[in-house]
Design a protein around this motif. Structure first.
Motif, PDB file in Angstrom:
ATOM      1  N   MET A   1      -4.054  -7.249   8.215  1.00 52.49           N
ATOM      2  CA  MET A   1      -3.536  -5.892   8.369  1.00 52.49           C
ATOM      3  C   MET A   1      -3.211  -5.559   9.826  1.00 52.49           C
ATOM      4  SD  MET A   1      -3.299  -4.150   5.412  1.00 52.49           S
ATOM      5  CE  MET A   1      -3.713  -2.428   5.664  1.00 52.49           C
ATOM      6  N   THR A   2      -4.061  -5.968  10.762  1.00 48.79           N
ATOM      7  CA  THR A   2      -3.777  -5.660  12.167  1.00 48.79           C
ATOM      8  C   THR A   2      -2.514  -6.383  12.652  1.00 48.79           C
ATOM      9  OG1 THR A   2      -5.341  -7.380  12.845  1.00 48.79           O
ATOM     10  CG2 THR A   2      -6.142  -5.111  12.836  1.00 48.79           C
ATOM     11  N   ASP A   3      -2.285  -7.598  12.172  1.00 50.08           N
ATOM     12  CA  ASP A   3      -1.071  -8.336  12.544  1.00 50.08           C
ATOM     13  C   ASP A   3       0.164  -7.699  11.912  1.00 50.08           C
ATOM     14  OD1 ASP A   3      -2.636 -10.123  13.990  1.00 50.08           O
ATOM     15  OD2 ASP A   3      -2.842 -11.504  12.293  1.00 50.08           O
ATOM     16  N   LEU A   4       0.012  -7.225  10.689  1.00 43.52           N
ATOM     17  CA  LEU A   4       1.118  -6.550  10.006  1.00 43.52           C
ATOM     18  C   LEU A   4       1.485  -5.261  10.743  1.00 43.52           C
ATOM     19  CD1 LEU A   4       3.077  -6.453   7.625  1.00 43.52           C
ATOM     20  CD2 LEU A   4       1.222  -5.483   6.239  1.00 43.52           C
ATOM     21  N   ALA A   5       0.491  -4.490  11.158  1.00 37.69           N
ATOM     22  CA  ALA A   5       0.759  -3.266  11.929  1.00 37.69           C
ATOM     23  C   ALA A   5       1.495  -3.593  13.222  1.00 37.69           C
ATOM     24  CB  ALA A   5      -0.551  -2.539  12.226  1.00 37.69           C
ATOM     25  N   GLU A   6       1.087  -4.676  13.885  1.00 36.42           N
ATOM     26  CA  GLU A   6       1.749  -5.065  15.128  1.00 36.42           C
ATOM     27  C   GLU A   6       3.205  -5.462  14.874  1.00 36.42           C
ATOM     28  OE1 GLU A   6       1.356  -8.192  18.872  1.00 36.42           O
ATOM     29  OE2 GLU A   6      -0.269  -8.068  17.409  1.00 36.42           O
TER      30      GLU A   6
ATOM     31  N   VAL B   1      -6.648  -8.477   4.556  1.00 38.25           N
ATOM     32  CA  VAL B   1      -5.340  -9.113   4.492  1.00 38.25           C
ATOM     33  C   VAL B   1      -4.508  -8.395   3.440  1.00 38.25           C
ATOM     34  CG1 VAL B   1      -4.161 -11.267   3.846  1.00 38.25           C
ATOM     35  CG2 VAL B   1      -6.232 -11.344   5.252  1.00 38.25           C
ATOM     36  N   ALA B   2      -3.236  -8.157   3.736  1.00 41.11           N
ATOM     37  CA  ALA B   2      -2.292  -7.637   2.755  1.00 41.11           C
ATOM     38  C   ALA B   2      -1.520  -8.819   2.196  1.00 41.11           C
ATOM     39  CB  ALA B   2      -1.340  -6.631   3.390  1.00 41.11           C
ATOM     40  N   ALA B   3      -1.440  -8.891   0.872  1.00 40.91           N
ATOM     41  CA  ALA B   3      -0.730  -9.988   0.206  1.00 40.91           C
ATOM     42  C   ALA B   3       0.351  -9.415  -0.700  1.00 40.91           C
ATOM     43  CB  ALA B   3      -1.716 -10.828  -0.603  1.00 40.91           C
ATOM     44  N   LEU B   4       1.534  -9.957  -0.607  1.00 38.89           N
ATOM     45  CA  LEU B   4       2.641  -9.549  -1.467  1.00 38.89           C
ATOM     46  C   LEU B   4       2.440 -10.154  -2.849  1.00 38.89           C
ATOM     47  CD1 LEU B   4       5.440  -8.124  -1.545  1.00 38.89           C
ATOM     48  CD2 LEU B   4       6.440 -10.328  -0.910  1.00 38.89           C
ATOM     49  N   THR B   5       2.455  -9.321  -3.886  1.00 42.61           N
ATOM     50  CA  THR B   5       2.307  -9.819  -5.252  1.00 42.61           C
ATOM     51  C   THR B   5       3.643 -10.350  -5.763  1.00 42.61           C
ATOM     52  OG1 THR B   5       2.848  -7.681  -6.254  1.00 42.61           O
ATOM     53  CG2 THR B   5       0.499  -8.093  -5.726  1.00 42.61           C
ATOM     54  N   ASP B   6       3.605 -11.038  -6.895  1.00 49.91           N
ATOM     55  CA  ASP B   6       4.851 -11.502  -7.511  1.00 49.91           C
ATOM     56  C   ASP B   6       5.742 -10.317  -7.874  1.00 49.91           C
ATOM     57  OD1 ASP B   6       4.022 -14.131  -7.237  1.00 49.91           O
ATOM     58  OD2 ASP B   6       3.305 -14.303  -9.307  1.00 49.91           O
ATOM     59  N   GLU B   7       5.130  -9.236  -8.353  1.00 54.00           N
ATOM     60  CA  GLU B   7       5.902  -8.029  -8.676  1.00 54.00           C
ATOM     61  C   GLU B   7       6.521  -7.440  -7.408  1.00 54.00           C
ATOM     62  OE1 GLU B   7       7.737  -4.884 -10.687  1.00 54.00           O
ATOM     63  OE2 GLU B   7       7.047  -6.841 -11.346  1.00 54.00           O
ATOM     64  N   GLY B   8       5.777  -7.438  -6.313  1.00 56.58           N
ATOM     65  CA  GLY B   8       6.314  -6.964  -5.043  1.00 56.58           C
ATOM     66  C   GLY B   8       7.501  -7.790  -4.590  1.00 56.58           C
ATOM     67  N   MET B   9       7.431  -9.084  -4.800  1.00 54.26           N
ATOM     68  CA  MET B   9       8.539  -9.966  -4.434  1.00 54.26           C
ATOM     69  C   MET B   9       9.764  -9.672  -5.302  1.00 54.26           C
ATOM     70  SD  MET B   9       9.191 -12.195  -2.189  1.00 54.26           S
ATOM     71  CE  MET B   9      10.454 -13.376  -1.814  1.00 54.26           C
TER      72      MET B   9
ATOM     73  N   ARG C   1      -2.371   1.509  12.695  1.00 50.07           N
ATOM     74  CA  ARG C   1      -3.142   0.921  11.601  1.00 50.07           C
ATOM     75  C   ARG C   1      -3.384   1.943  10.496  1.00 50.07           C
ATOM     76  NH1 ARG C   1      -7.625  -1.511  15.460  1.00 50.07           N
ATOM     77  NH2 ARG C   1      -7.067   0.443  16.425  1.00 50.07           N
ATOM     78  N   SER C   2      -3.594   3.208  10.856  1.00 50.86           N
ATOM     79  CA  SER C   2      -3.832   4.216   9.826  1.00 50.86           C
ATOM     80  C   SER C   2      -2.583   4.463   8.986  1.00 50.86           C
ATOM     81  CB  SER C   2      -4.343   5.525  10.441  1.00 50.86           C
ATOM     82  OG  SER C   2      -3.391   6.068  11.318  1.00 50.86           O
ATOM     83  N   ARG C   3      -1.418   4.451   9.604  1.00 53.72           N
ATOM     84  CA  ARG C   3      -0.170   4.603   8.841  1.00 53.72           C
ATOM     85  C   ARG C   3       0.029   3.417   7.892  1.00 53.72           C
ATOM     86  NH1 ARG C   3       6.018   5.152  11.120  1.00 53.72           N
ATOM     87  NH2 ARG C   3       6.929   5.689   9.118  1.00 53.72           N
ATOM     88  N   LEU C   4      -0.274   2.235   8.381  1.00 57.53           N
ATOM     89  CA  LEU C   4      -0.164   1.049   7.540  1.00 57.53           C
ATOM     90  C   LEU C   4      -1.146   1.110   6.374  1.00 57.53           C
ATOM     91  CD1 LEU C   4       1.009  -1.762   6.944  1.00 57.53           C
ATOM     92  CD2 LEU C   4      -0.806  -2.685   8.395  1.00 57.53           C
ATOM     93  N   THR C   5      -2.379   1.497   6.640  1.00 55.21           N
ATOM     94  CA  THR C   5      -3.389   1.589   5.578  1.00 55.21           C
ATOM     95  C   THR C   5      -2.925   2.531   4.481  1.00 55.21           C
ATOM     96  OG1 THR C   5      -5.178   1.070   7.100  1.00 55.21           O
ATOM     97  CG2 THR C   5      -5.786   2.239   5.087  1.00 55.21           C
ATOM     98  N   TYR C   6      -2.385   3.672   4.861  1.00 51.10           N
ATOM     99  CA  TYR C   6      -1.883   4.633   3.883  1.00 51.10           C
ATOM    100  C   TYR C   6      -0.770   4.017   3.033  1.00 51.10           C
ATOM    101  CZ  TYR C   6       0.274   8.757   1.869  1.00 51.10           C
ATOM    102  OH  TYR C   6       0.798   9.658   0.980  1.00 51.10           O
ATOM    103  N   ALA C   7       0.186   3.365   3.683  1.00 50.22           N
ATOM    104  CA  ALA C   7       1.324   2.774   2.961  1.00 50.22           C
ATOM    105  C   ALA C   7       0.875   1.633   2.052  1.00 50.22           C
ATOM    106  CB  ALA C   7       2.373   2.281   3.961  1.00 50.22           C
ATOM    107  N   VAL C   8      -0.013   0.778   2.536  1.00 47.61           N
ATOM    108  CA  VAL C   8      -0.486  -0.349   1.726  1.00 47.61           C
ATOM    109  C   VAL C   8      -1.275   0.160   0.521  1.00 47.61           C
ATOM    110  CG1 VAL C   8      -2.060  -2.343   1.713  1.00 47.61           C
ATOM    111  CG2 VAL C   8      -0.360  -2.101   3.529  1.00 47.61           C
ATOM    112  N   THR C   9      -2.049   1.219   0.693  1.00 46.81           N
ATOM    113  CA  THR C   9      -2.776   1.803  -0.428  1.00 46.81           C
ATOM    114  C   THR C   9      -1.805   2.243  -1.516  1.00 46.81           C
ATOM    115  OG1 THR C   9      -4.603   2.504   0.980  1.00 46.81           O
ATOM    116  CG2 THR C   9      -4.349   3.664  -1.109  1.00 46.81           C
ATOM    117  N   ARG C  10      -0.704   2.858  -1.123  1.00 48.01           N
ATOM    118  CA  ARG C  10       0.309   3.287  -2.096  1.00 48.01           C
ATOM    119  C   ARG C  10       0.979   2.083  -2.758  1.00 48.01           C
ATOM    120  NH1 ARG C  10       3.936   7.372  -3.695  1.00 48.01           N
ATOM    121  NH2 ARG C  10       4.705   6.428  -5.607  1.00 48.01           N
TER     122      ARG C  10
END
Length: 171
Positions: free
Chosen positions: A59-64, A99-107, A70-79
């Motif tokens: 998550m920290t690498d994704l925010a970068e 870690v945030a992982a893209l699901t098959d549905e997300g892809m 990081r708080s904006r990212l956490t909110y978006a990833v939760t959604r």
């Protein structure tokens, strides 16, 4: 200390940049909302994960990479998690991280949204520039981005959003 006011040329360039950046971001948000039901930020998260090894990023690498807090990212990833597009996992090498992982549905959703998004980016920006201007644009914004590395403008960790601490006090 004396204020270093912008010259008329700098002022025109600054206003042109701000105006264009706001218009492009608004158009991208509208296009993605209409065609994919998501804001540009959510698309950017899915896209960044799709380009990462195993479609995963701490998550920290994704925010970068996204240049957001990081708080904006956490909110978006939760959604995105609620929609089944992203899954959050424990970080194997750092028990404090996730870690945030893209699901098959997300892809699948990303692949459906990408053609319209790319066409919008092309028509709003690149179709209006010469190849030389595209190179200049890259050079200009690489220099601006590099200015935030190292000491930055103020020499503090708060110069970049992904390093900022929450302004809310702990209770």
């Amino acid at each position: 200390m004396t204020t270093r006011w912008l010259t008329p040329e700098e002022q025109r360039a600054w206003r042109a940049y701000i105006g264009a950046a706001l218009l492009v971001e608004d158009a991208l948000d509208r296009q993605l909302q209409q065609e994919a039901g998501m804001p540009h930020m959510y698309y950017s998260i899915l896209s960044t994960l799709s380009e990462s090894p195993e479609r995963r990023l701490r998550m920290t690498d994704l925010a970068e990479r996204l240049k957001i807090t990081r708080s904006r990212l956490t909110y978006a990833v939760t959604r995105l998690e609620k929609d089944g597009l992203v899954r959050r996992e424990d970080c194997r090498w750092d028990k404090r991280g996730s870690v945030a992982a893209l699901t098959d549905e997300g892809m699948r959703v990303l692949e459906g949204a990408a053609p319209g998004h790319v066409e919008t980016v092309r028509s709003l920006l690149f179709d209006r520039l010469t190849p030389e201007q595209v190179g200049q644009l890259e050079e200009i914004f690489t220099a601006v981005g590099e200015g935030f590395k190292g000491e930055g403008a103020h020499g503090t960790a708060d110069d970049v959003p992904w390093r900022r601490r929450s302004s809310k006090p702990c209770s």
